[in-house]
Design an enzyme around this catalytic site. Structure first.
Site, PDB file in Angstrom:
ATOM      1  N   HIS A 118      -5.230  50.484  27.362  1.00  0.00           N
ATOM      2  CA  HIS A 118      -6.690  50.552  27.208  1.00  0.00           C
ATOM      3  C   HIS A 118      -7.390  50.198  28.509  1.00  0.00           C
ATOM      4  O   HIS A 118      -8.565  49.833  28.500  1.00  0.00           O
ATOM      5  CB  HIS A 118      -7.134  49.630  26.068  1.00  0.00           C
ATOM      6  CG  HIS A 118      -6.572  50.076  24.753  1.00  0.00           C
ATOM      7  ND1 HIS A 118      -7.201  51.012  23.955  1.00  0.00           N
ATOM      8  CD2 HIS A 118      -5.404  49.780  24.130  1.00  0.00           C
ATOM      9  CE1 HIS A 118      -6.452  51.246  22.886  1.00  0.00           C
ATOM     10  NE2 HIS A 118      -5.352  50.517  22.969  1.00  0.00           N
ATOM     11  N   LYS A 164       9.843  24.122  48.233  1.00  0.00           N
ATOM     12  CA  LYS A 164      11.094  24.143  48.987  1.00  0.00           C
ATOM     13  C   LYS A 164      10.929  23.356  50.286  1.00  0.00           C
ATOM     14  O   LYS A 164      11.750  22.527  50.635  1.00  0.00           O
ATOM     15  CB  LYS A 164      11.475  25.602  49.270  1.00  0.00           C
ATOM     16  CG  LYS A 164      12.739  25.773  50.057  1.00  0.00           C
ATOM     17  CD  LYS A 164      13.105  27.239  50.187  1.00  0.00           C
ATOM     18  CE  LYS A 164      14.216  27.401  51.213  1.00  0.00           C
ATOM     19  NZ  LYS A 164      14.597  28.795  51.417  1.00  0.00           N
ATOM     20  N   LYS A 172      -1.559  32.149  57.524  1.00  0.00           N
ATOM     21  CA  LYS A 172      -1.483  30.674  57.427  1.00  0.00           C
ATOM     22  C   LYS A 172      -1.991  30.046  58.719  1.00  0.00           C
ATOM     23  O   LYS A 172      -2.777  29.100  58.706  1.00  0.00           O
ATOM     24  CB  LYS A 172      -0.023  30.237  57.247  1.00  0.00           C
ATOM     25  CG  LYS A 172       0.507  30.274  55.843  1.00  0.00           C
ATOM     26  CD  LYS A 172       1.843  29.533  55.836  1.00  0.00           C
ATOM     27  CE  LYS A 172       2.785  30.025  54.782  1.00  0.00           C
ATOM     28  NZ  LYS A 172       4.114  29.437  54.855  1.00  0.00           N
ATOM     29  N   GLY A 228      12.803  31.189  48.388  1.00  0.00           N
ATOM     30  CA  GLY A 228      11.746  30.755  47.460  1.00  0.00           C
ATOM     31  C   GLY A 228      11.646  31.652  46.239  1.00  0.00           C
ATOM     32  O   GLY A 228      11.589  31.197  45.097  1.00  0.00           O
ATOM     33  N   ARG A 229      11.633  32.976  46.461  1.00  0.00           N
ATOM     34  CA  ARG A 229      11.443  33.912  45.337  1.00  0.00           C
ATOM     35  C   ARG A 229      12.716  34.109  44.534  1.00  0.00           C
ATOM     36  O   ARG A 229      12.722  34.900  43.584  1.00  0.00           O
ATOM     37  CB  ARG A 229      10.877  35.234  45.854  1.00  0.00           C
ATOM     38  CG  ARG A 229      11.655  35.860  46.993  1.00  0.00           C
ATOM     39  CD  ARG A 229      10.833  36.957  47.680  1.00  0.00           C
ATOM     40  NE  ARG A 229      11.505  37.504  48.852  1.00  0.00           N
ATOM     41  CZ  ARG A 229      11.406  36.988  50.082  1.00  0.00           C
ATOM     42  NH1 ARG A 229      10.702  35.898  50.287  1.00  0.00           N
ATOM     43  NH2 ARG A 229      12.023  37.560  51.099  1.00  0.00           N
ATOM     44  N   GLU A 257       7.466  40.825  48.667  1.00  0.00           N
ATOM     45  CA  GLU A 257       7.747  39.873  49.747  1.00  0.00           C
ATOM     46  C   GLU A 257       9.136  40.151  50.331  1.00  0.00           C
ATOM     47  O   GLU A 257       9.382  39.934  51.509  1.00  0.00           O
ATOM     48  CB  GLU A 257       7.646  38.424  49.242  1.00  0.00           C
ATOM     49  CG  GLU A 257       7.486  37.405  50.364  1.00  0.00           C
ATOM     50  CD  GLU A 257       7.146  35.989  49.889  1.00  0.00           C
ATOM     51  OE1 GLU A 257       8.073  35.267  49.491  1.00  0.00           O
ATOM     52  OE2 GLU A 257       5.965  35.612  49.920  1.00  0.00           O
ATOM     53  N   GLU A 310      -1.151  24.657  50.230  1.00  0.00           N
ATOM     54  CA  GLU A 310      -1.729  24.649  48.887  1.00  0.00           C
ATOM     55  C   GLU A 310      -1.102  23.550  48.020  1.00  0.00           C
ATOM     56  O   GLU A 310      -1.787  22.790  47.333  1.00  0.00           O
ATOM     57  CB  GLU A 310      -1.495  26.002  48.201  1.00  0.00           C
ATOM     58  CG  GLU A 310      -2.255  27.166  48.807  1.00  0.00           C
ATOM     59  CD  GLU A 310      -1.465  27.883  49.886  1.00  0.00           C
ATOM     60  OE1 GLU A 310      -0.584  27.253  50.519  1.00  0.00           O
ATOM     61  OE2 GLU A 310      -1.735  29.075  50.104  1.00  0.00           O
TER      62      GLU A 310
HETATM   63  O1  F6P Z   1       4.543  32.848  50.526  1.00  0.00           O
HETATM   64  C1  F6P Z   1       5.451  32.361  51.435  1.00  0.00           C
HETATM   65  C2  F6P Z   1       6.378  31.366  50.817  1.00  0.00           C
HETATM   66  O2  F6P Z   1       7.197  30.873  51.811  1.00  0.00           O
HETATM   67  C3  F6P Z   1       7.215  31.946  49.682  1.00  0.00           C
HETATM   68  O3  F6P Z   1       8.310  32.649  50.098  1.00  0.00           O
HETATM   69  C4  F6P Z   1       7.529  30.717  48.925  1.00  0.00           C
HETATM   70  O4  F6P Z   1       7.993  31.043  47.664  1.00  0.00           O
HETATM   71  C5  F6P Z   1       6.199  30.013  48.944  1.00  0.00           C
HETATM   72  O5  F6P Z   1       5.687  30.281  50.231  1.00  0.00           O
HETATM   73  C6  F6P Z   1       6.211  28.549  48.639  1.00  0.00           C
HETATM   74  O6  F6P Z   1       6.940  27.814  49.577  1.00  0.00           O
HETATM   75  P1  F6P Z   1       7.407  26.349  49.284  1.00  0.00           P
HETATM   76  O7  F6P Z   1       8.297  26.359  48.103  1.00  0.00           O
HETATM   77  O8  F6P Z   1       8.102  25.893  50.520  1.00  0.00           O
HETATM   78  O9  F6P Z   1       6.168  25.510  49.022  1.00  0.00           O
END
Ligand code: F6P
Length: 534
Positions: free
Chosen positions: A372, A198, A500, A255-256, A341, A204
């Site tokens: 199990h 987003k 972060k 995001g979620r 979250e 990452e």
């Molecule tokens: O974990 C925090 C967060 O902002 C989530 O809400 C989101 O889904 C994720 O990081 C990834 O963010 P982005 O889509 O901006 O890379």
């Protein structure tokens, strides 16, 4: 806050009294014996999802008081405000409009923008699916959190209709053990990378995208513009990366809550445009149900109210999700982000500390595997953990014998949790594997099940795109419901920021070559840093 928080209502006080008098000790076995109509009273048919809530530790009065609580907290007004695009994500000043992403053309807010991107996205997905022309064999989604968990859950769930000529890979973790084995299996000439973020700034995702681009070039790849596409609200950053094909979305999509947007591109490529539209239609049907059904027969509302009852009155701290469909193996992980979250907050909308519990821990594994592993604890452990079973009537395989066994196990587990087994019953049973050196009563005590352990069973006719869409939307609205009663902002996630920032500060100390700089660090972090640099 425009509406009272749950603990400032008349209904809350009534619920406290009701809990002491009839809630804490409610015994499900007695409740069923007393009321032959209990199953009918506590089952609901929502779009695509039938729910049996009868094996939960509540009665008609509990439910009525919880509905009163919802009304007093202004749940309907809060819901309507969300659906109308009001900026209910107050800490970020944003609307919350994932429901607009699945409204039919002309019906939802921002319809032209939404359907403009959707049409383009689906046309692109179809062009990739035309593998004879596209030459693509592998699709790699690089994203994390909401830009990963949705597609990573939906693609295997709908495996039976996934394009047979395409393989799907999901890379999320900044740990190189995630991307490395994926790259080893790929051919740069036939791979499409989707960089899903987003913000297009997430550490990452940016790091993995850079590794993928370097790998692509090292493999002799020449056309980054053709082999890398982006799903993002930050079109400028994507262009800077070298991505020319981008599918945008908007800051009013959390995001979620984003699998319905451009973040759903891997899903659209996997199942095709018609099925993707069915996924959206299923979610929209649940949206309509949430928006219009009376609170008493509104499935997401009922589930959210039960969550409040369990968390704040019974004080249960977790909920286990057990899908009896292997395709839903990633659902618990998806729900962890969605619920924890969203509702893992300790202050209300006004920033006031909350005196009651919020999000439970959500966890689980597909049945029968969980049976199990940790079901022992669910049956005989010291904590009561409500379980949510998900059963799918018609499988997408032809192994009827396996399907009936899976379903029998699903029903048996909720039965066993509720019924338990008395020591008296255990005493008269044969226990051929029990040690002969122990007294009969001791063995019987080990073989006693307390029972009265609550569960919900959700039943789908089949795991179609439409049913899955409805199921996910049901969970979204359930999380909204409990969050609204708790008076929290379910749509921000400040809790991920601190880690972060600290990781950003530690990185140079870890990567440095000179003496380890531990200035200002606590002794534990300093000690670990020294060992890692030694
Ligand atoms: O974990 C925090 C967060 O902002 C989530 O809400 C989101 O889904 C994720 O990081 C990834 O963010 P982005 O889509 O901006 O890379």
């Amino acid at each position: 806050m425009d509406h009272p928080r749950c603990d400032a209502t008349v209904a809350w006080k009534a619920l406290q009294g009701h809990f002491e008098a009839h809630g804490r000790e409610l015994d499900l076995r007695e409740a069923f014996a007393r009321d032959p109509a209990r199953f009918d009273a506590f089952t609901l048919q929502a779009p695509e999802v039938f729910a049996d809530l009868s094996k939960n530790r509540w009665d008609l009065m509990t439910r009525q008081l919880l509905v009163d609580l919802a009304r007093e907290c202004g749940l309907e007004a809060r819901r309507d405000a969300m659906l109308a695009g009001e900026p209910i994500n107050t800490t970020e000043g944003r609307a919350v409009l994932h429901t607009a992403l699945r409204a039919p053309p002309g019906e939802g807010l921002f319809s032209d923008e939404v359907h403009g991107v959707l049409d383009r996205l689906l046309a692109f997905a179809e062009s990739v699916r035309d593998t004879a022309t596209s030459g693509i064999t592998d699709v790699v989604n690089i994203g994390i959190g909401g830009s990963d968990l949705g597609p990573q859950m939906v693609v295997p769930a709908l495996q039976s209709i996934v394009h047979p000529g395409l393989r799907f890979h999901f890379v999320s973790n900044v740990d190189g053990h995630d991307i490395d084995p994926v790259l080893r299996r790929l051919d740069a000439r036939t791979t499409l990378f989707i960089v899903a973020s987003k913000t297009f700034t997430t550490q990452e995702t940016m790091a993995n995208a850079a590794v993928a681009r370097a790998w692509f070039l090292a493999q002799g790849g020449t056309d980054i513009g053709r082999h890398f596409v982006g799903a993002t609200t930050n079109l400028a950053a994507a262009a800077e990366f070298g991505i020319h094909t981008t599918f945008g979305f908007w800051d009013w999509v959390g995001g979620r809550y984003s699998l319905w947007s451009a973040i759903g591109l891997p899903i659209a490529i996997a199942i095709g445009s018609e099925h993707f539209r069915a996924l959206l239609a299923g979610a929209h049907a649940m949206d309509r149900h949430f928006a219009t059904a009376p609170l008493e027969s509104n499935l997401p509302v009922q589930l959210g109210l039960l969550d409040v009852w369990y968390r704040n009155f019974h004080r249960f701290t977790s909920r286990s999700v057990a899908p009896y469909h292997q395709g839903l193996k990633r659902l618990p992980a998806y729900l962890q982000q969605l619920e924890m979250e969203s509702n893992g907050k300790c202050v209300d909308l006004d920033g006031q500390p909350l005196p009651f519990g919020t999000s439970p821990v959500v966890w689980g594994e597909p049945g029968t595997n969980g049976q199990h592993a940790y079901f022992q604890m669910l049956h005989q452990g010291t904590d009561v953990i409500p379980v949510e079973f998900i059963a799918v009537k018609t499988p997408s395989h032809a192994h009827a014998g396996l399907q009936s066994k899976a379903l029998a196990n699903c029903l048996a587990q909720s039965q066993a949790l509720m019924l338990g087994k008395t020591t008296e019953a255990a005493l008269v049973e044969k226990a051929p594997t029990a040690s002969a050196s122990l007294g009969k009563l001791t063995v019987a005590r080990h073989r006693t099940f307390p029972g009265n352990r609550p569960s919900t069973t959700l039943l789908l006719e089949a795991l179609t795109p439409r049913a899955l869409g409805a199921l996910i939307a049901m969970y979204e609205h359930r999380v909204f419901t409990s969050g609204a009663l708790w008076g929290i902002n379910s749509f921000d996630q400040w809790g991920v920021e601190l880690g972060k920032a600290l990781a950003g500060a530690l990185l140079p100390r870890l990567e440095g070559t000179g003496p380890v700089d531990v200035t200002g660090l606590d002794a534990s972090t300093a000690g670990l840093l020294r060992r890692l640099r030694a």
